[in-house]
Design a protein around this motif. Structure first.
Motif: not given
Lengths: 467, 236
Positions: A132, A194-195, A244, B61, B64-66, B68-69, B227, B230-235
């Motif tokens: 990440d 970010y990741h 994103v 974390e 972020l994509r999750h 935002v969606l 947001a 905290r940086p986003p969590g694991p993909g």
């Protein structure tokens, strides 16, 4: 006898299967070895990325536990016609370890998100692997000779008693068991808040880019303490965040061009010659929403999970939740081809939203001649689409479905109407068995399929060359 | 639920096929299976989305994509629920706001706790996360200025908002809601909300009007603070 660092050569089981499209494949399923700690079925074994190198001789996989396993294709030999260029373990190493960010009190996962090979420039192989936050450049070298016959030290390396040395000898290089050595040459850290979701090596072989949810950075392969930010979509006010970055890739031939995809389903082609900060795209590829298919989930299913340039550089392939699309770089208004991966899920979107499957990120791949595209689906199915004949096929990557030496038959998902024997009904699909990561050999009809913690390599026995 | 692969006999499958595919995703035990008008589906969908947002934000974390969606989907759902004229009669209009009430009130303790901690950590974290920026911006000369501005802007924007929020006190947001009426479990609302609610009458006149806006504001602040910090969590 190949001796690897920590890896154990695995015995392949050869199977053979045929394909409607006129290709026949044999599969090599790599069994999990008992006794090896990394071979136990733990979540850490889940394969998270698969990538062939530029010649296809090597295949790298990364997993959730931060390990990289590299397979090498054995040269074809007339003595063993059955082992036509099979892949065996070449090297295994721990690329990333779990880290703890003390400043933010956050754990950084060691899961390998992406691996990209560098073009080979000397005897060594190099690859970039990333989790990440941190990208690492690994150099893989072979050692098959060692010097023997030193004057001052003996075989074990202890200094000799000089009085016993009566004559001088020239040390000679003697062959030894092949040893594969892996060492981290560069560590590119602290570039991303970010990741990281993508990395891509530039055709100039000097730079590469890394993309996270909001930013894309350009790095020089030899410089680790700085990177250039080339895309930044972070809004001034994070409350305004609605989109994103989901994937990005350099153009295969034009070192100034790259593309990045977004969660809203758009693609932006950027030219680094135009400006230092490529926030303004050169081209925006976006398909207007189909009003007849509009639902609350329209945006989620339009989110692009992977983008790949064709080998020719003329097209782009994108994957969203239900389709794969081929885009012509010269046409921004809509894709030139759209293929339905599993349209029968369109009526199940609410349930898939509930169990979060709708957020799964599938990858896609071109074959070497850009005539066939491939992507994964659920129930360990993967799909291939022939762009010329417009035929498509669904295949399954599982031990149960492949008998030794039998033809692997195409699968079918029935959605109602006449149901043939061996069809799977939509209701019976296993949504925990998802094929997210697939790769196609750059020149031959060999594919690598990651099914959770199993790797399947399918090879075309009949037609080794491209169509 | 789709997660388990169930093998059914062929006759069963053929029988089930004529059932509306639309209602397929609803549990047999779900009260709204019988009706399945779009507005009722929207309110359960709304609950589901709020819960997802809540879960996402509670992670150390968030992806972020999750996030935002889910937020964008939630906004779509909200937008479709807002015009009362568009909704079918009887249970739906009271259902949607009261469901929102329940969620809001019963989860406000958790939300306000996470909000408070977020706001506390925010400036500290944001300041620290500036560290990589100078390195990243060294190259193109114009970039370093551009790089600094958005972040500073974000801090500035957040300052007064933070102040306002803390000045009123988090309780101030909810002081006009009589929470004693909404002592429900977080996940009861689906069945609760579907009953036409005469008992909800008195407290409800003022509540619905505020709820939509409050929830929207709450969401925006949560998305903004969480947001940012905290940086986003694991993909996935």
């Amino acid at each position: 006898m190949l001796v690897t660092e920590g890896g154990v050569p695995l015995v392949p089981t050869c199977k053979k299967w045929g394909l409607e499209m006129g290709l026949s494949f044999f599969s090599k399923h790599l069994p999990i070895q008992e006794g090896q700690p990394w071979a136990l079925k733990t979540p850490a074994d889940i394969i998270s990325t698969v990538e062939f190198n530029h010649t296809g001789e090597l295949l790298a996989t990364g997993d959730k536990g931060g390990r990289v396993v590299i397979f090498q294709r054995e040269p074809e030999s007339k003595n063993a016609p059955h082992s036509q260029g099979e892949y065996d373990v070449y090297s295994t190493f721990q690329s990333h370890e779990p880290e703890f960010d003390y400043l933010k009190s956050l754990e950084i996962e060691e899961k390998i998100n992406k691996i990209k090979w560098l073009p080979q420039q000397n005897a060594a192989h190099s690859l970039l692997s990333t989790n990440d936050k941190t990208i690492k450049l690994w150099k893989i070298t072979e050692r098959d000779k060692r010097p023997e016959g030193y004057n001052l030290k003996d075989e074990e390396g202890k200094l000799k008693d000089l009085s016993t040395v009566t004559s001088l000898q020239v040390p000679v290089l003697k062959p030894m068991d092949l040893m594969v050595e892996v060492s981290p040459r560069r560590i590119f850290a602290n570039g991303h808040t970010y990741h990281i979701n993508s990395i891509s090596v530039n055709s100039d072989c000097e730079t590469y880019m890394s993309a996270d949810d909001l930013r894309i950075n350009l790095w020089h392969l030899a410089i680790t303490d700085r990177s250039f930010n080339i895309v930044d979509i972070k809004p001034a006010n994070m409350e305004d965040l609605t989109e994103v970055i989901t994937a990005s890739e350099f153009h295969p031939h034009h070192c100034n061009l790259f593309v990045y995809s977004s969660s809203k389903g758009s693609l932006r082609l950027c030219d680094m010659r135009a400006a230092a900060l490529c926030d303004k795209h050169s081209k925006l590829f976006e398909e207007p929403e189909d009003p007849s298919n509009r639902s609350f989930f329209s945006e989620i299913i339009s989110s692009v999970s992977d983008v790949k340039f064709s080998h020719s550089g003329r097209y782009m392939l994108t994957r969203d939740y239900l389709t794969v699309k081929v885009w012509d770089l010269n046409m921004e208004a809509r894709p030139i081809e759209t293929y339905q991966v599993h349209d029968y899920l369109r009526s199940k979107l609410c349930s898939l939203y509930e169990n979060d499957c709708i957020f799964d990120k599938f990858e896609c791949a071109w074959n070497g001649s850009d005539s066939v595209i491939m992507t994964g689906a659920y129930n360990n199915f993967f799909r291939m689409f022939d762009r010329n004949t417009k035929r498509d096929v669904t295949l399954e990557a599982s031990r149960e479905s492949s008998k030794p030496r039998a033809v692997l038959k195409p699968r079918r998902v029935c959605v109602g109407g006449k149901r043939r024997r061996d069809d799977i009904s939509v209701d019976s699909l296993d949504f925990t068995k998802k094929i997210l990561h697939t790769a196609w050999h750059p020149a031959e009809n060999i594919i690598a399929i990651a099914a959770t913690n199993n790797l399947y390599i399918f090879q075309d026995k009949v037609n080794s060359d491209m169509h | 639920m789709l997660s388990k692969g169930l093998k059914r006999k062929r006759e069963e499958e053929e029988e089930k096929e004529p059932l509306a595919v639309d209602a397929w995703w609803l549990d047999p035990g779900h009260a709204s299976v019988a009706q399945a008008p779009p507005a009722v589906a929207s309110s359960s969908l709304f609950d589901l989305s709020v819960l997802k947002l809540h879960h996402s934000l509670q992670q150390s974390e968030p992806d972020l994509r999750h996030l935002v969606l889910v937020v964008n989907t939630l906004r779509r759902i909200q937008a479709s629920m807002a015009p009362a004229a568009a909704l079918p009669p009887v249970p739906s209009p009271p259902a949607a706001p009261s469901v929102a009430d329940n969620l809001l009130a019963s989860s406000d303790a958790a939300l306000s706790a996470s909000m408070a901690s977020l706001l506390e950590d925010l400036s500290h974290i944001e300041g620290l996360s500036q560290a990589p920026q100078p390195l990243a911006d060294e190259g193109p000369p114009g970039r370093s200025i551009g790089g600094a501005a958005p972040s500073l802007g974000a801090l500035d924007l957040l300052g007064p908002a933070t102040g306002c929020l803390l000045d009123d006190g988090l309780e101030g947001l909810f002081e006009d809601i009589d929470t004693s009426m909404y002592d429900n479990e977080l996940w009861a609302p689906a069945s609760e909300g579907l009953k036409p609610g005469p008992e909800d009458g008195p407290g409800k006149e003022e509540a619905p009007e505020l709820d939509e806006a409050e929830l929207d504001y709450l969401m925006d602040v949560l998305v903004g603070t969480q947001a940012l910090e905290r940086p986003p969590g694991p993909g996935r």
